[in-house]
Design a protein around this motif. Structure first.
Motif, PDB file in Angstrom:
ATOM      1  N   ASN A   1      -1.885   1.682 -10.659  1.00 56.69           N
ATOM      2  CA  ASN A   1      -0.695   1.664  -9.791  1.00 56.69           C
ATOM      3  C   ASN A   1      -0.450   0.254  -9.258  1.00 56.69           C
ATOM      4  OD1 ASN A   1      -2.161   1.345  -7.190  1.00 56.69           O
ATOM      5  ND2 ASN A   1      -2.903   3.415  -7.646  1.00 56.69           N
ATOM      6  N   VAL A   2       0.772   0.054  -8.774  1.00 53.85           N
ATOM      7  CA  VAL A   2       1.199  -1.216  -8.184  1.00 53.85           C
ATOM      8  C   VAL A   2       1.743  -0.921  -6.790  1.00 53.85           C
ATOM      9  CG1 VAL A   2       2.755  -3.185  -8.354  1.00 53.85           C
ATOM     10  CG2 VAL A   2       1.740  -2.217 -10.436  1.00 53.85           C
ATOM     11  N   THR A   3       1.230  -1.622  -5.772  1.00 49.98           N
ATOM     12  CA  THR A   3       1.697  -1.460  -4.389  1.00 49.98           C
ATOM     13  C   THR A   3       2.468  -2.712  -3.992  1.00 49.98           C
ATOM     14  OG1 THR A   3      -0.227  -0.082  -3.855  1.00 49.98           O
ATOM     15  CG2 THR A   3       0.983  -1.054  -2.012  1.00 49.98           C
TER      16      THR A   3
ATOM     17  N   ASP B   1       0.695  -6.524  -1.263  1.00 41.33           N
ATOM     18  CA  ASP B   1       1.224  -6.619  -2.629  1.00 41.33           C
ATOM     19  C   ASP B   1       0.011  -6.637  -3.559  1.00 41.33           C
ATOM     20  OD1 ASP B   1       4.153  -6.976  -2.158  1.00 41.33           O
ATOM     21  OD2 ASP B   1       3.443  -8.750  -1.055  1.00 41.33           O
ATOM     22  N   THR B   2      -0.335  -5.494  -4.163  1.00 40.17           N
ATOM     23  CA  THR B   2      -1.551  -5.409  -4.985  1.00 40.17           C
ATOM     24  C   THR B   2      -1.306  -4.622  -6.271  1.00 40.17           C
ATOM     25  OG1 THR B   2      -2.249  -3.397  -3.817  1.00 40.17           O
ATOM     26  CG2 THR B   2      -3.120  -5.497  -3.003  1.00 40.17           C
ATOM     27  N   ALA B   3      -2.153  -4.929  -7.261  1.00 39.11           N
ATOM     28  CA  ALA B   3      -2.237  -4.135  -8.499  1.00 39.11           C
ATOM     29  C   ALA B   3      -3.650  -3.580  -8.577  1.00 39.11           C
ATOM     30  CB  ALA B   3      -1.933  -4.988  -9.718  1.00 39.11           C
ATOM     31  N   SER B   4      -3.806  -2.257  -8.857  1.00 32.21           N
ATOM     32  CA  SER B   4      -5.119  -1.614  -8.927  1.00 32.21           C
ATOM     33  C   SER B   4      -5.385  -1.142 -10.356  1.00 32.21           C
ATOM     34  CB  SER B   4      -5.192  -0.420  -7.966  1.00 32.21           C
ATOM     35  OG  SER B   4      -5.132  -0.850  -6.625  1.00 32.21           O
ATOM     36  N   PHE B   5      -6.629  -1.377 -10.842  1.00 38.28           N
ATOM     37  CA  PHE B   5      -7.030  -1.037 -12.215  1.00 38.28           C
ATOM     38  C   PHE B   5      -8.194  -0.039 -12.175  1.00 38.28           C
ATOM     39  CE2 PHE B   5      -5.223  -5.270 -12.074  1.00 38.28           C
ATOM     40  CZ  PHE B   5      -4.301  -5.271 -13.112  1.00 38.28           C
TER      41      PHE B   5
ATOM     42  N   VAL C   1     -15.297   1.328  -6.056  1.00 37.65           N
ATOM     43  CA  VAL C   1     -13.956   1.941  -6.073  1.00 37.65           C
ATOM     44  C   VAL C   1     -13.148   1.320  -7.205  1.00 37.65           C
ATOM     45  CG1 VAL C   1     -13.997   2.694  -3.666  1.00 37.65           C
ATOM     46  CG2 VAL C   1     -13.274   0.376  -4.199  1.00 37.65           C
ATOM     47  N   ASP C   2     -11.919   0.875  -6.909  1.00 33.97           N
ATOM     48  CA  ASP C   2     -11.058   0.342  -7.963  1.00 33.97           C
ATOM     49  C   ASP C   2     -11.269  -1.164  -8.123  1.00 33.97           C
ATOM     50  OD1 ASP C   2     -10.078  -0.137  -5.438  1.00 33.97           O
ATOM     51  OD2 ASP C   2      -7.992  -0.158  -6.060  1.00 33.97           O
ATOM     52  N   ILE C   3     -10.682  -1.692  -9.209  1.00 32.73           N
ATOM     53  CA  ILE C   3     -10.613  -3.144  -9.424  1.00 32.73           C
ATOM     54  C   ILE C   3      -9.236  -3.560  -8.894  1.00 32.73           C
ATOM     55  CG2 ILE C   3     -10.670  -4.974 -11.145  1.00 32.73           C
ATOM     56  CD1 ILE C   3     -12.260  -2.954 -12.918  1.00 32.73           C
ATOM     57  N   ARG C   4      -9.214  -4.348  -7.789  1.00 26.10           N
ATOM     58  CA  ARG C   4      -7.955  -4.596  -7.069  1.00 26.10           C
ATOM     59  C   ARG C   4      -7.665  -6.093  -7.027  1.00 26.10           C
ATOM     60  NH1 ARG C   4      -8.187  -2.099  -1.285  1.00 26.10           N
ATOM     61  NH2 ARG C   4      -8.978  -0.413  -2.631  1.00 26.10           N
ATOM     62  N   VAL C   5      -6.357  -6.449  -7.168  1.00 21.59           N
ATOM     63  CA  VAL C   5      -5.917  -7.848  -7.162  1.00 21.59           C
ATOM     64  C   VAL C   5      -4.635  -7.950  -6.328  1.00 21.59           C
ATOM     65  CG1 VAL C   5      -5.330  -9.852  -8.568  1.00 21.59           C
ATOM     66  CG2 VAL C   5      -6.814  -8.074  -9.512  1.00 21.59           C
ATOM     67  N   GLY C   6      -4.540  -8.991  -5.432  1.00 19.93           N
ATOM     68  CA  GLY C   6      -3.299  -9.202  -4.678  1.00 19.93           C
ATOM     69  C   GLY C   6      -3.571  -9.764  -3.306  1.00 19.93           C
TER      70      GLY C   6
END
Length: 687
Positions: free
Chosen positions: A575-577, A662-666, A528-533
């Motif tokens: 996007n940023v959550t 609180d995440t950022a997805s790439f 899926v996505d590359i996710r950080v948070g």
């Protein structure tokens, strides 16, 4: 109708293909890369060359196995070409076409210097002195010839014997009907020519393709007799040593074609009566009797129609193709039509055969096969000998390949040399080498090669200069320690350019199966996505979820010695959550080596290097990194032999204690979000 070429050219006789000649060298052979490539198994890989020398086109054999022939004479040294010459390389025949002014006519074999004009004194010399000088020279020449003959005859070499197989001695043949003349020579190892003659006139011949001759040689020639009566057929063989065997001679009888003969019957004559009257006076004497003399001629009998003589069997031809093989190989016996025969068989276990026909045979040793044809007119035989040579290895260099091609100055280049044993026996240990130009050769050894086996040896070459056309040469069996069937094919020359060192730019996208995210609860995903948070709490006691992102690029196309000049690394924040940048700080990029799979262990893989990135807090923004720091990391990977550049993304403070996402997805290498903005890295390096 095709027109002949106007300039110098070689023309393949059986196809009409034209190859123009210029002053550039022409190489001819079976291997790709020759100027003229022959699809001829009897031609060698590098068979011959034609060069322009002092106003002549000159052909030179390059050590071919079967030789180069000019006007059916095998050449042992460079030979100038003339217009009208015929070349034969293997089974390929070329006609030579040269315009006037180049080389001279075909019959001009040599040019001789003109003797200087005699002086006034020399013109007055006595003619008797000249005659005496000529006689003395003749005596010397004859003496030398006699000595040469004695020397040649004193070496004890066996003379060839010739057998005429067809027709047989005393055979009766029909006029104006074709018969097959066949003779075989054997008994000497160096037979070069067999001739067959009718009434002392040569009507057919067979020449050995090898200059050293063969152990047997056969000649076949169709012939038609037109004159009735007896005729003499003879055959003779010649050797490479100049000896001539004793001729073999038979006599045949040529008959008229049988026809219908009507017997002539002479009628039988009737009896002939001879009457003699007696003239006497009338008396009482008895009446005189008439005396009749009868002569009987026997009635002639009819001459019977003569019975036509049955013609003996005729064997068109019987041969082996090829006639010389190596132990373990096979050949094909071939024979033509057989006439006037009711049965045809071949010995050596083959038995009865139909005609024409062929049969594959694989004799272990030299074997003579005899064909016997039987019919009402008698028996005819023909024989052929298959010479079997012991198996031997044959080492050769098949190819020289450069990686990259062409090689590049001042960098490590691979030279891959393919060595093969094309013989039919194993080769023992041998040495090899490869030499670029006149530099010191690179060398090595192999423990041996089985029959048919090949081996690639590799040289690492770092040329100090660039070249437009550098000759390189590879050799096998240095010192000739292996006894080979062909010692002339142990090296290969390949020319190559060496290009000046230049910068190389590559554009890489991530290895999609190795990008994604992992979390501290053991979860994660690489599709899926590359996710950080971070996120909600889990477990007992409760722990806040922490997520880290991962990206991997393949470096296998970049040499280990590369000097990375610049780097452009980009990844797209889709996007940023929540508010990760406000709560968790800046993104960190950590250089890691998590290997060939993205699993739980990647979450805590030890970092090799680390750097902090300037924040991009909004959705739809690119992170772009051009710092030389990343270039240094890539050089470190290459020097350590790592084939991937991998890094981990995480926030500088990964927990905030509120349990909110609180995440950022790439965008990932799979283009999960469909934006097309997948991660990309552009590297410029000097090899």
């Amino acid at each position: 109708m095709s027109q002949s070429p106007s300039g110098p050219a070689l023309i393949i006789r059986h196809t009409g293909q034209v190859f123009h000649l210029t002053q550039e060298p022409v190489s001819i052979g079976r291997q790709e890369g020759n100027t003229i490539v022959l699809a001829d198994p009897q031609a060698s890989r590098h068979h011959a060359t034609i060069t322009w020398q002092a106003g002549n086109f000159v052909i030179q054999d390059m050590g071919s196995a079967n030789g180069t022939f000019v006007n059916e004479r095998r050449i042992a040294a460079p030979q100038p070409l003339r217009d009208g010459y015929v070349l034969r390389l293997g089974n390929t025949v070329f006609d030579v076409q040269l315009p006037p002014g180049i080389g001279g006519p075909a019959e001009t074999l040599a040019a001789y210097p003109v003797a200087p004009s005699p002086t006034a004194d020399s013109s007055k010399r006595s003619p008797w002195l000249i005659i005496l000088a000529i006689l003395l020279a003749g005596i010397v020449i004859v003496g030398l010839a006699i000595i040469a003959i004695l020397l040649f005859r004193s070496d004890g070499a066996p003379l060839p014997t010739v057998t005429i197989q067809s027709p047989t001695q005393g055979a009766e043949v029909i006029a104006n009907q074709e018969v097959m003349l066949q003779a075989t020579a054997a008994g000497a190892p160096d037979i070069t020519l067999v001739e067959i003659m009718v009434d002392s006139v040569v009507v057919g011949m067979s020449a050995s393709p090898a200059a050293e001759g063969n152990a047997s040689l056969m000649v076949t020639q169709p012939w038609t007799f037109s004159q009735i009566g007896s005729h003499e057929i003879s055959a003779v063989a010649y050797t490479a040593g100049g000896d001539v065997g004793d001729p073999s001679t038979i006599t045949v009888f040529v008959l008229e074609a049988p026809g219908e003969i009507t017997p002539t019957v002479t009628p039988s004559p009737s009896a002939t009566a001879s009457v003699t009257p007696t003239n006497t006076p009338f008396t009482d004497t008895p009446t005189p009797t008439t005396t009749a003399t009868l002569t009987d001629t026997p009635t002639p009998t009819a001459t019977p129609t003569p019975t036509a003589t049955q013609a003996p069997p005729q064997i068109a031809f019987f041969q082996a193709n090829p006639g010389n093989i190596i132990s373990g190989d096979c050949t094909t016996l071939e024979w033509g039509a057989v006439t006037n025969a009711t049965e045809v068989h071949i010995d050596q276990g083959i038995g009865g055969v139909g005609t024409p026909g062929s049969q594959s045979v694989c004799p272990a040793t030299t074997t003579t096969y005899v064909m016997t044809a039987t019919g009402p007119g008698g028996t005819a035989t023909a024989s052929v000998t298959v010479n079997v040579q012991p198996g031997q290895p044959d080492l050769t260099v098949e190819s020289i390949v450069f990686v990259p091609s062409p090689p590049v100055q001042s960098q490590n280049n691979e030279v891959r040399i393919t060595i093969k044993n094309i013989g039919n026996a194993a080769a023992g240990a041998f040495d090899w080498d490869w030499q670029p130009g006149t530099a010191t050769p690179y060398s090595g050894s192999l423990p041996g090669l089985d029959a048919g086996q090949s081996q690639v040896v590799t040289v690492t070459w770092n040329p100090a200069s660039w070249y437009g056309n550098l000759p390189t040469r590879a050799r096998v069996d240095i010192g000739s320690v292996v006894d080979e069937s062909d010692e002339t094919n142990n090296e290969l020359q390949v020319n190559t350019a060496v290009t000046p060192a230049i910068d190389v730019t590559v554009d890489l996208t991530p290895q999609a199966a190795l990008d994604g995210f992992r979390a501290n609860n053991g979860g994660g995903n690489n599709t899926v996505d590359i996710r950080v948070g971070n996120g909600s709490f889990f477990g007992s006691p409760p722990e806040e979820l922490v997520i880290r992102g991962f990206i991997s690029f393949d470096l296998t196309g970049i040499p280990a010695s590369a000097d990375v000049k610049s780097i452009d690394l980009r990844f797209y924040q889709v996007n940023v959550t929540g508010t990760p940048y406000a709560k968790l700080g800046n993104l960190l990029i950590k250089h890691v080596d998590y290997g060939a799979t993205l699993d739980d262990a990647a979450y805590d893989t030890a970092e090799l290097h680390s750097a902090t990135l300037s924040p991009h807090t909004g959705s739809g923004e690119w992170y772009t990194i051009t710092a030389t720091t990343i270039a240094d990391w890539i050089e470190a990977d290459l020097a350590a032999g790592r084939t991937r550049f991998q890094f981990r993304l995480q926030f500088s403070s990964e927990t905030d204690g509120d349990g909110l996402q609180d995440t950022a997805s790439f965008e990932s290498g799979e283009n999960y979000f469909g934006t097309g903005n997948i991660p990309r890295m552009t590297i410029t390096y000097s090899p």
